[in-house]
Design an enzyme around this catalytic site. Structure first.
Site, mmCIF file in Angstrom:
data_model
loop_
_atom_site.group_PDB
_atom_site.id
_atom_site.type_symbol
_atom_site.label_atom_id
_atom_site.label_comp_id
_atom_site.label_asym_id
_atom_site.label_seq_id
_atom_site.Cartn_x
_atom_site.Cartn_y
_atom_site.Cartn_z
ATOM 1 N N GLY A 65 4.625 2.408 0.919
ATOM 2 C CA GLY A 65 5.437 3.423 0.140
ATOM 3 C C GLY A 65 7.154 3.549 0.505
ATOM 4 C CE LYS B 56 -1.927 -13.368 -18.581
ATOM 5 N NZ LYS B 56 -2.179 -13.190 -20.160
ATOM 6 C CB CYS C 286 3.994 -0.610 5.466
ATOM 7 S SG CYS C 286 5.873 -0.364 5.526
ATOM 8 C CE1 TYR C 287 5.372 7.724 3.518
ATOM 9 C CE2 TYR C 287 3.025 7.884 2.884
ATOM 10 C CZ TYR C 287 4.167 8.322 3.126
ATOM 11 O OH TYR C 287 4.221 9.977 2.978
ATOM 12 C CG ASP D 209 -4.213 -11.361 -21.873
ATOM 13 O OD1 ASP D 209 -4.527 -12.034 -20.989
ATOM 14 O OD2 ASP D 209 -2.790 -10.864 -21.889
ATOM 15 C CD GLU E 36 0.767 -5.713 1.157
ATOM 16 O OE1 GLU E 36 1.508 -4.734 0.588
ATOM 17 O OE2 GLU E 36 0.278 -5.746 2.293
ATOM 18 C CG HIS F 241 4.070 -5.064 3.395
ATOM 19 N ND1 HIS F 241 3.641 -4.142 2.572
ATOM 20 C CD2 HIS F 241 5.220 -4.539 4.001
ATOM 21 C CE1 HIS F 241 4.684 -2.905 2.467
ATOM 22 N NE2 HIS F 241 5.410 -3.107 3.241
#
Length: 518
Positions: A60, A374, A87-88, A233, A177, A175
């Site tokens: 964040g 997606k 991180c945060y 979708d 991710e 990070h």
């Protein structure tokens, strides 16, 4: 869904405002474990309902020591969930449990860095001692809280990772991710499997069974209107709803005048006989263009289109009697980018499926894909038996070409854009590049430029060609199309599309740009 739901026993993610929090959810789901994102204000009861085996604290933009900074939910201080702070999230764990966080003397660390793993840790199991990670922080942990030890360092960040003596609480300053952290996905899998003890229960087969049962229970035998655009979708939504309600489904394809070239005929032809229910075409081109006349603000375009869709649906089904439910193909990125409903992240744009709808309408929304990305929708579509040609069509925005005609939308400018876009897509298919990019399209710019065609001076429109590579639309990089392909695209557009005399190629990535221009 009950105790047997594939959503139980997963990972709860607390969003502290990172723009890549959704990537954490992606990585957990790639490990076939359900993940769900919650705001820092989430209640203990809401988390407990998920029956998670672990919690991840996102990054964040705030500093933990500043007034008003998001804090750790109070119940997480006493409930013994395994936790991973990122991180945060790492700084918050340190700050809340007796450590010290401050701005680094070097002013922070941004971009690639190399960590060196120190000692054994379940988080880094099976990984090399030295590895590349992605940093993005100004603050760092200067003093560890009691009971923690450092598990990784960089030359400029002494506490790049830490672990509690219990082995249940882990934190990293970088990070994992993002794809730039070379072993990040494995770190998250180690946390999910080794630390939390999760099992692989999240798959599209289980999701389909639960979604069908949930729709059937919600509508209780009533009819359901499905808005079909012909994209992935809405098509997957229609098939899913058809599985649940059968002939109670009312498929409605609205030609709003904002479609690509020949799209209306192609969609009806493609879907005919595949839904188990009829698909009705509604020609609403004139009424949408009237609503957009003179409008140049992109947010106002989206709002007007969203409201007009509901009016069209209402007018169409009124002669059919009472139809209470409207199903839409809203996806997780649509929700995240449209409304800041979870963490303190910024609203990026209004999506007509989410933010452009009127507050009061006669339909109750059903959004069975609302928590999917997606690629998960495509996997679900394959599970449901949809053909590959439909599943791998490029994404198309809900507001259609209205957000690709920059400035005022009218029939003439739409005609020019349709022709140019058709040329680009045709060249991509001929060259084999269509399936190699995530999304490709042409944008008609509100710019006119001087050109020379034959011996005459022209003053015509400029168009931008856009092609991006991505996995889920949350981040994207511009596609490195071959120069000779771009040359053919430019030449064909300028020579065959009356009204365009200049073509440029968009080489911006997301972030900082978005994929669509509006």
């Amino acid at each position: 869904m009950g105790a047997e739901s594939s959503k139980t026993g997963g990972i709860a993610i607390i969003d502290f405002g990172s723009q890549v929090t959704q990537l954490i959810a992606r990585r957990v789901r790639e490990a076939e474990v359900y993940s769900e994102i919650f705001p820092p204000t989430v209640s203990a009861e809401r988390i407990a309902a998920l029956k998670p085996r672990g919690v991840i604290l996102s990054g964040g933009p705030a500093s933990v020591y500043q007034p008003g900074a998001p804090s750790l939910p109070e119940f997480l201080k006493s409930v013994p969930y395994p936790m991973l702070g990122i991180c945060y999230g790492m700084q918050l764990l340190a700050h809340e449990f007796g450590g010290r966080v401050a701005r680094g003397s070097g002013g922070g660390e941004y971009g690639p860095a190399f960590i060196r793993v120190r000692g054994k840790s379940a988080l880094f199991a099976g990984m090399p001692a030295k590895q590349k990670v992605w940093m993005s922080h100004g603050d760092s942990v200067q003093r560890l809280p009691p009971g923690y030890r450092i598990t990784a360092s960089t030359p400029t960040c002494h506490a790049a990772a830490m672990e509690h003596a219990s082995g249940r609480l882990h934190a990293v300053q970088f990070h994992p991710e993002v794809v730039h952290t070379e072993h990040g996905a494995r770190m998250i899998r180690n946390f999910v499997y080794r630390v939390c003890g999760c099992t692989r229960t999240w798959n599209m087969g289980a999701f389909a069974r639960e979604a069908v049962a949930g729709i059937r229970e919600k509508v209780a035998g009533e009819r359901v209107l499905v808005a079909i655009s012909g994209g992935v979708d809405s098509s997957v939504t229609a098939v899913l709803v058809a599985r649940a309600v059968g002939k109670k489904l009312i498929g409605l394809f609205v030609d709003n005048g904002l479609l690509r070239k020949n799209e209306g005929d192609e969609v009806i032809g493609f879907l005919k006989g595949r839904m188990g229910a009829a698909v009705r075409l509604v020609d609403a081109r004139e009424r949408f263009l009237r609503r957009l006349a003179g409008v140049t603000d992109p947010e106002e375009k989206r709002r007007r289109i969203g409201r007009e869709f509901i009016k069209v649906f209402t007018d169409t089904v009124r002669p059919m009697g009472n139809v209470r439910y409207l199903a839409q193909g809203t996806l997780y990125p649509d929700v995240i980018e449209s409304t800041s409903t979870r963490g303190p992240s910024a609203t990026i744009k209004t999506h007509h499926n989410v933010g452009g709808l009127p507050k009061r309408m006669s339909f109750t929304l059903i959004e069975p894909l609302r928590e999917l990305f997606k690629d998960e929708v495509r996997a679900l579509g394959a599970e449901l038996g949809l053909p590959r040609d439909l599943l791998w069509r490029h994404p198309f925005p809900g507001p259609g070409l209205a957000v690709r005609v920059l400035g005022e939308v009218n029939e003439d400018r739409l005609r020019v854009l349709r022709e140019a876009d058709a040329v680009f897509i045709d060249e991509l298919r001929r060259s084999g590049w269509y399936d190699r990019v995530w999304q490709a399209f042409v944008v008609l710019l509100p710019v006119r430029s001087v050109g020379v065609m034959g011996d005459e001076r022209t003053y015509a429109n400029a168009a931008a060609v856009r092609a991006v590579e991505s996995r889920d639309g949350m981040t994207a990089d511009w596609a490195r199309l071959p120069p000779d392909l771009l040359a053919r695209v430019s030449s064909r557009i300028i020579n065959t599309v009356k009204g365009i005399n200049r073509v440029v190629y968009d080489i911006s990535s997301k972030p900082p740009s978005t994929i669509e221009w509006e």
